[in-house]
Design a protein around this motif. Structure first.
Motif, mmCIF file in Angstrom:
data_model
loop_
_atom_site.group_PDB
_atom_site.id
_atom_site.type_symbol
_atom_site.label_atom_id
_atom_site.label_comp_id
_atom_site.label_asym_id
_atom_site.label_seq_id
_atom_site.Cartn_x
_atom_site.Cartn_y
_atom_site.Cartn_z
ATOM 1 N N SER A 20 12.242 3.271 3.883
ATOM 2 C CA SER A 20 10.967 2.900 4.484
ATOM 3 C C SER A 20 10.539 1.495 4.026
ATOM 4 O O SER A 20 10.913 1.046 2.940
ATOM 5 N N HIS A 22 7.646 0.554 3.060
ATOM 6 C CA HIS A 22 6.826 0.624 1.848
ATOM 7 C C HIS A 22 7.685 0.810 0.600
ATOM 8 O O HIS A 22 7.424 0.198 -0.437
ATOM 9 N N ARG A 23 8.704 1.637 0.705
ATOM 10 C CA ARG A 23 9.596 1.854 -0.440
ATOM 11 C C ARG A 23 10.330 0.564 -0.800
ATOM 12 O O ARG A 23 10.447 0.207 -1.970
ATOM 13 N N ALA A 25 9.406 -2.540 -0.121
ATOM 14 C CA ALA A 25 8.444 -3.502 -0.669
ATOM 15 C C ALA A 25 8.193 -3.216 -2.149
ATOM 16 O O ALA A 25 8.173 -4.140 -2.975
ATOM 17 N N LYS A 26 8.029 -1.952 -2.475
ATOM 18 C CA LYS A 26 7.785 -1.571 -3.866
ATOM 19 C C LYS A 26 8.995 -1.897 -4.743
ATOM 20 O O LYS A 26 8.850 -2.454 -5.833
ATOM 21 N N LEU A 32 3.528 -6.432 1.510
ATOM 22 C CA LEU A 32 4.049 -6.153 2.849
ATOM 23 C C LEU A 32 4.181 -7.416 3.690
ATOM 24 O O LEU A 32 5.128 -7.545 4.467
ATOM 25 N N ARG A 62 5.950 6.170 9.801
ATOM 26 C CA ARG A 62 6.657 5.196 8.962
ATOM 27 C C ARG A 62 7.541 4.277 9.795
ATOM 28 O O ARG A 62 7.861 4.563 10.936
#
Length: 78
Positions: A20, A22-23, A25-26, A32, A62
């Protein structure tokens, strides 16, 4: 982060495709908006001189990132 985020992203997707936004990016320690700039460069959109190595696919709420065929070939070259 001292490594190039685009190269790290390609390596992450080579190890595990379909992560994903978000994953990723982390894991890359990027906001983002920063990740979207990287994805513009690696994506298929010719308006942004995209390299067509990574594609974004919606999956319900997502967005998942996948290597394109070209991206997979790049990752498998010695």
């Amino acid at each position: 982060m001292s490594e190039d985020p685009a190269l790290v992203l390609l390596q992450l997707l080579h190890e595990e495709d379909g992560q994903s936004v978000h994953r990723v990016a982390k894991r890359l320690r990027l906001g983002l908006s920063e990740l979207q700039r990287v994805l513009s460069a690696l994506g298929p959109d010719p308006r942004f001189d995209g390299l067509d190595l990574v594609e974004q696919r919606p999956d319900g709420e997502r967005t998942l990132l996948w290597l394109t065929e070209k991206g997979r070939r790049l990752g498998s070259t010695p």
